[in-house]
Design a protein around this motif. Structure first.
Motif, PDB file in Angstrom:
ATOM      1  N   HIS A  91     -12.640 -11.834  16.888  1.00 15.46           N
ATOM      2  CA  HIS A  91     -12.994 -11.855  15.365  1.00 15.46           C
ATOM      3  C   HIS A  91     -14.353 -11.477  15.763  1.00 15.46           C
ATOM      4  CE1 HIS A  91     -12.141 -12.938  11.070  1.00 15.46           C
ATOM      5  NE2 HIS A  91     -11.141 -11.892  11.867  1.00 15.46           N
ATOM      6  N   VAL A 106     -11.310 -21.601   7.795  1.00 17.07           N
ATOM      7  CA  VAL A 106     -10.575 -20.853   8.625  1.00 17.07           C
ATOM      8  C   VAL A 106     -11.393 -19.554   9.033  1.00 17.07           C
ATOM      9  CG1 VAL A 106      -8.813 -20.529   6.719  1.00 17.07           C
ATOM     10  CG2 VAL A 106      -8.196 -20.047   8.989  1.00 17.07           C
ATOM     11  N   ARG A 118      -5.711 -23.321  10.253  1.00 12.41           N
ATOM     12  CA  ARG A 118      -4.910 -22.909   9.704  1.00 12.41           C
ATOM     13  C   ARG A 118      -3.504 -23.546   9.546  1.00 12.41           C
ATOM     14  NH1 ARG A 118      -3.768 -16.750   8.977  1.00 12.41           N
ATOM     15  NH2 ARG A 118      -1.906 -16.554   8.948  1.00 12.41           N
ATOM     16  N   LEU A 273     -10.742 -20.430   0.106  1.00 16.74           N
ATOM     17  CA  LEU A 273      -9.237 -20.002  -0.413  1.00 16.74           C
ATOM     18  C   LEU A 273      -9.883 -19.115  -1.846  1.00 16.74           C
ATOM     19  CD1 LEU A 273      -6.919 -22.903  -0.434  1.00 16.74           C
ATOM     20  CD2 LEU A 273      -6.320 -19.874   0.963  1.00 16.74           C
ATOM     21  N   GLY A 276     -11.377 -16.360  -0.445  1.00 19.87           N
ATOM     22  CA  GLY A 276     -10.213 -14.732  -0.112  1.00 19.87           C
ATOM     23  C   GLY A 276      -9.942 -14.114  -1.214  1.00 19.87           C
ATOM     24  N   THR A 280     -10.703  -9.912  -4.305  1.00 19.63           N
ATOM     25  CA  THR A 280      -9.654  -9.157  -3.780  1.00 19.63           C
ATOM     26  C   THR A 280      -7.896  -8.935  -4.648  1.00 19.63           C
ATOM     27  OG1 THR A 280      -8.295 -11.081  -2.896  1.00 19.63           O
ATOM     28  CG2 THR A 280      -9.482  -9.443  -1.230  1.00 19.63           C
ATOM     29  N   THR A 281      -7.609  -9.918  -5.597  1.00 20.38           N
ATOM     30  CA  THR A 281      -6.676  -9.681  -5.991  1.00 20.38           C
ATOM     31  C   THR A 281      -6.795  -9.322  -7.764  1.00 20.38           C
ATOM     32  OG1 THR A 281      -5.805 -11.774  -5.206  1.00 20.38           O
ATOM     33  CG2 THR A 281      -4.592 -11.137  -7.344  1.00 20.38           C
ATOM     34  N   LEU A 334      -1.876  -1.089  -3.433  1.00 22.09           N
ATOM     35  CA  LEU A 334      -2.403  -1.917  -2.493  1.00 22.09           C
ATOM     36  C   LEU A 334      -1.988  -0.778  -1.527  1.00 22.09           C
ATOM     37  CD1 LEU A 334      -1.035  -5.546  -1.969  1.00 22.09           C
ATOM     38  CD2 LEU A 334      -3.235  -4.961  -2.169  1.00 22.09           C
ATOM     39  N   VAL A 340      -8.814  -4.724   1.036  1.00 16.80           N
ATOM     40  CA  VAL A 340     -10.130  -4.955   1.910  1.00 16.80           C
ATOM     41  C   VAL A 340      -9.831  -4.008   2.879  1.00 16.80           C
ATOM     42  CG1 VAL A 340      -9.732  -6.266   4.724  1.00 16.80           C
ATOM     43  CG2 VAL A 340      -9.080  -7.086   2.530  1.00 16.80           C
ATOM     44  N   MET A 343     -10.754  -3.281   9.134  1.00 15.69           N
ATOM     45  CA  MET A 343     -10.617  -3.904  10.341  1.00 15.69           C
ATOM     46  C   MET A 343     -11.299  -3.985  11.736  1.00 15.69           C
ATOM     47  SD  MET A 343      -8.174  -5.581   8.311  1.00 15.69           S
ATOM     48  CE  MET A 343      -7.538  -7.135   9.806  1.00 15.69           C
ATOM     49  N   GLY A 406      -3.611  -7.396   6.247  1.00  9.26           N
ATOM     50  CA  GLY A 406      -4.388  -7.235   8.050  1.00  9.26           C
ATOM     51  C   GLY A 406      -2.414  -7.398   8.184  1.00  9.26           C
ATOM     52  N   ALA A 409      -2.095 -12.766  14.265  1.00  4.56           N
ATOM     53  CA  ALA A 409      -2.176 -14.047  13.821  1.00  4.56           C
ATOM     54  C   ALA A 409      -3.115 -14.472  13.011  1.00  4.56           C
ATOM     55  CB  ALA A 409      -2.593 -14.838  15.314  1.00  4.56           C
ATOM     56  N   ALA A 411      -3.483 -13.032   9.839  1.00  3.89           N
ATOM     57  CA  ALA A 411      -3.069 -12.402   8.540  1.00  3.89           C
ATOM     58  C   ALA A 411      -3.316 -12.887   7.417  1.00  3.89           C
ATOM     59  CB  ALA A 411      -1.517 -11.838   8.455  1.00  3.89           C
ATOM     60  N   GLY A 414      -3.020 -15.512   2.135  1.00  2.68           N
ATOM     61  CA  GLY A 414      -2.616 -15.636   0.906  1.00  2.68           C
ATOM     62  C   GLY A 414      -2.216 -14.708  -0.130  1.00  2.68           C
TER      63      GLY A 414
HETATM   64  C1  HEM Z   1      -5.026  -8.529  -3.012  1.00  5.31           C
HETATM   65  C2  HEM Z   1      -5.201  -9.419  -2.325  1.00  5.31           C
HETATM   66  C3  HEM Z   1      -5.586  -9.855  -1.000  1.00  5.31           C
HETATM   67  C4  HEM Z   1      -5.233  -9.407   0.129  1.00  5.31           C
HETATM   68  C5  HEM Z   1      -5.849  -7.471  -0.045  1.00  5.31           C
HETATM   69  C6  HEM Z   1      -5.754 -10.640   1.142  1.00  5.31           C
HETATM   70  C7  HEM Z   1      -6.415  -9.310   2.436  1.00  5.31           C
HETATM   71  C8  HEM Z   1      -6.594 -10.130   3.286  1.00  5.31           C
HETATM   72  C9  HEM Z   1      -7.012  -9.611   5.030  1.00  5.31           C
HETATM   73  C10 HEM Z   1      -7.035  -8.034   5.029  1.00  5.31           C
HETATM   74  C11 HEM Z   1      -7.078 -10.103   6.193  1.00  5.31           C
HETATM   75  C12 HEM Z   1      -7.527 -10.286   7.374  1.00  5.31           C
HETATM   76  C13 HEM Z   1      -8.888 -10.795   6.851  1.00  5.31           C
HETATM   77  C14 HEM Z   1      -9.729  -9.947   8.605  1.00  5.31           C
HETATM   78  O1  HEM Z   1      -9.010 -10.881   9.781  1.00  5.31           O
HETATM   79  O2  HEM Z   1     -10.159 -10.167   8.556  1.00  5.31           O
HETATM   80  C15 HEM Z   1      -7.189 -11.526   4.735  1.00  5.31           C
HETATM   81  C16 HEM Z   1      -7.596 -13.029   5.948  1.00  5.31           C
HETATM   82  C17 HEM Z   1      -7.101 -14.285   5.194  1.00  5.31           C
HETATM   83  N1  HEM Z   1      -6.912 -14.328   2.855  1.00  5.31           N
HETATM   84 FE1  HEM Z   1      -6.136 -12.746   2.357  1.00  5.31          FE
HETATM   85  N2  HEM Z   1      -6.281 -11.050   0.295  1.00  5.31           N
HETATM   86  C18 HEM Z   1      -5.936 -11.822  -0.837  1.00  5.31           C
HETATM   87  C19 HEM Z   1      -5.667 -12.214  -1.455  1.00  5.31           C
HETATM   88  C20 HEM Z   1      -5.779 -13.866  -0.576  1.00  5.31           C
HETATM   89  C21 HEM Z   1      -5.647 -14.764  -1.586  1.00  5.31           C
HETATM   90  C22 HEM Z   1      -5.178 -14.989  -2.991  1.00  5.31           C
HETATM   91  C23 HEM Z   1      -5.573 -15.740  -1.109  1.00  5.31           C
HETATM   92  C24 HEM Z   1      -5.678 -17.277  -0.822  1.00  5.31           C
HETATM   93  C25 HEM Z   1      -5.052 -18.009  -2.161  1.00  5.31           C
HETATM   94  C26 HEM Z   1      -5.878 -15.395   0.812  1.00  5.31           C
HETATM   95  C27 HEM Z   1      -6.650 -16.093   1.817  1.00  5.31           C
HETATM   96  C28 HEM Z   1      -7.519 -15.275   3.069  1.00  5.31           C
HETATM   97  C29 HEM Z   1      -7.918 -16.185   4.016  1.00  5.31           C
HETATM   98  C30 HEM Z   1      -7.777 -18.054   3.431  1.00  5.31           C
HETATM   99  C31 HEM Z   1      -7.860 -14.898   5.294  1.00  5.31           C
HETATM  100  C32 HEM Z   1      -7.742 -16.407   6.574  1.00  5.31           C
HETATM  101  C33 HEM Z   1      -6.509 -15.964   7.206  1.00  5.31           C
HETATM  102  C34 HEM Z   1      -7.477 -17.013   8.729  1.00  5.31           C
HETATM  103  O3  HEM Z   1      -8.633 -16.172   9.240  1.00  5.31           O
HETATM  104  O4  HEM Z   1      -6.614 -16.980   9.426  1.00  5.31           O
HETATM  105  N3  HEM Z   1      -6.431 -14.274   0.346  1.00  5.31           N
HETATM  106  N4  HEM Z   1      -6.529 -11.412   3.763  1.00  5.31           N
END
Ligand code: HEM
Length: 466
Positions: A91, A106, A118, A273, A276, A280-281, A334, A340, A343, A406, A409, A411, A414
């Motif tokens: 990463h 995480v 995770r 959380l 993240g 984004t949303t 999207l 995002v 990557m 994404g 693993a 991904a 949320g």
């Molecule tokens: C449209 C809304 C969202 C988009 C486009 C999005 C996109 C992404 C992407 C592309 C990643 C991977 C990032 C990476 O590996 O570098 C990611 C990871 C993550 N997202 Fe989202 N996200 C969104 C909404 C959310 C929401 C609502 C939450 C929480 C409630 C959330 C929590 C997380 C977390 C905790 C990770 C890390 C996962 C890990 O590293 O194992 N995301 N998100």
């Protein structure tokens, strides 16, 4: 200017006439400046730069300053990159502000520590659990709708970020933050802005001890976040009062040894959380209104679906499966405006892509922006056509051609949460209002997320009489 020669050849780029990556040729990127490589062109217009790379070839070697880089555009390679993060690729490194805000949650952890975290966070956002948050999401949207009236002019982005902030605070902490929502929201805003500045390179290269005014502001904001989240967590340890919010789930989580998260770990995951999910949303919803405003036919079809299924009532979780077109509007948003938009993964010793070695330290890049607008997978790539996601239309595109969340693993945890939130918010508000964006073209501003480059002003119109 290309300086040429073996030393200057990009990662994975073979001597002329030989391919370093299985059957797909590795093509050189645009001409480079000595020392800077392609940095100036990338910094000037990263989205255009990525599209230019994609047009050059499926695997392109380029340089970001001293960094050897590969840019991949084929879904197979994108899939390899995403699914290989944590095994084949590392990463990417994270900045000081992000680590200060997120702590050791995480997003900021790696290896065994990341796997444990995770697994602990996942139950809080698993699809079945998201059902419990749906009522709060729709209720927050109704509260916003009640402050809208026909002919009112709104700043769409501001409204949507305020709404997703309210949803984030309430789904995380339930009613325990009553009266403190704005304090937490303001501190989180400072934190989010600092992370965005860092991402754009404004503070990335300053050593962490340099006390800029922005960093002092950030430290104060992090103190507020620590105090507020700490208070709610301590109170909640004495009983959830029957609540079923994200915090309850984090407190209930147990690792393989049966151990719960500590207060500090709960704080880090709760903030992760929030950060993240909020911007984004909120940004997705902003672009959705923009696209609907420019595409009256899609807006009319959305209106028909909402009228037929809901007839004016507030949507519930069980309505979601009856609102396929609303979901398609979100998916198509999207695609065109992925929050995002890039990557990366860093090659380790022995890393491969397409069956061929990638030198250690090479950064492999892919971009949702350029892949989602690739005419090979999405005909009429710049058109907003939610119909392309119709269930009877066959497979829309190969796996990993559309990857706003994404993949692999790491991904997005949320993804389901975000889809449910966006669909419920759109369904609630679009039933009552048309959001007529005043400007023609809204520019993009790629930062930590893909933001509009100008305020998106809109006039509200009553939808049901229209
Ligand atoms: C449209 C809304 C969202 C988009 C486009 C999005 C996109 C992404 C992407 C592309 C990643 C991977 C990032 C990476 O590996 O570098 C990611 C990871 C993550 N997202 Fe989202 N996200 C969104 C909404 C959310 C929401 C609502 C939450 C929480 C409630 C959330 C929590 C997380 C977390 C905790 C990770 C890390 C996962 C890990 O590293 O194992 N995301 N998100």
């Amino acid at each position: 200017m290309t300086t040429g020669g073996d030393a200057d050849r990009g990662a994975g780029e073979a001597p002329p006439g030989r391919s370093a990556l299985s059957d797909v040729p590795v093509v050189p990127g645009p001409p480079r400046l000595p020392g800077l490589g392609n940095l100036p062109a990338f910094a000037r217009d990263p989205l255009g730069f990525f599209v230019g790379l994609r047009e050059r070839g499926d695997v392109v070697a380029w340089r970001l300053g001293p960094q050897r880089a590969l840019f991949v555009s084929r879904p197979e390679h994108i899939g390899e990159l995403l699914t290989g993060i944590e095994t084949v690729f590392s990463h990417p490194g994270l900045g000081w502000a992000l680590k200060l805000v997120l702590g050791e949650g995480v997003v900021t952890s790696e290896g065994a520590d990341w796997r444990r975290k995770r697994a602990l966070v996942q139950p809080a956002v698993r699809p079945r659990q998201v059902r419990a948050y749906a009522e709060t999401m729709a209720a927050c949207a109704v509260e916003v709708a009640d402050t809208w009236w026909p002919d009112r002019v709104i700043d769409v982005r501001r409204e949507m970020l305020a709404l997703t902030q309210r949803i984030a605070v309430r789904t995380l902490f339930g009613a325990d933050t009553a009266g403190r929502e704005e304090v937490i929201g303001a501190a989180m805003d400072v934190a989010q802005r600092a992370i965005g500045d860092e991402f754009r390179g404004i503070t990335l290269f300053l050593p962490s001890w340099v006390p800029t005014p922005g960093r002092r502001r950030l430290r104060r904001a992090v103190d507020v976040i620590d105090t507020e989240v700490g208070r709610v967590t301590r109170e909640r340890r004495h009983g959830s009062g029957g609540r079923d919010d994200l915090l309850t789930r984090l407190l209930a989580a147990r690792d393989e040894q049966g151990m719960p998260l500590s207060d500090k770990e709960v704080r880090d995951e709760a903030v992760t959380l929030y950060i993240g999910g909020h911007e984004t949303t909120g940004t997705t919803l902003t672009w959705a209104w923009y696209l609907l405003s420019r595409n009256p036919r899609a807006r009319a079809r959305l209106g028909e679906e909402l009228e037929r299924v809901l007839g004016g009532r507030t949507p519930e979780f069980d309505d979601l499966r009856l609102l396929p077109y609303t979901e398609q509007v979100v998916k198509e948003t999207l695609r065109l405006y992925p929050p995002v938009w890039l990557m990366t993964g860093v090659a380790r010793e022995g890393s491969t892509l397409g069956g061929r070695p990638v030198p250690e330290g090479t950064v492999v890049w892919s971009s949702q922006w350029s892949a989602h607008r690739d005419p090979r997978w999405f005909p009429g790539p710049d058109d907003f056509r939610p119909e392309r996601w119709d269930a009877d239309g066959g497979p829309v595109a190969p796996d990993h051609a559309w990857f706003p969340f994404g993949g692999g693993a790491r991904a997005c945890l949320g993804a389901r949460f975000a889809m449910v939130e966006a669909v419920l918010v759109l369904a609630t508000l679009a039933q009552r209002f048309h959001v007529d964006v005043e400007q023609g073209e809204v520019p993009t501003k790629p930062g930590l997320t893909l933001q509009p480059g100008a305020p998106v002003r809109a006039v509200l119109r009553a939808a049901r009489e229209a």
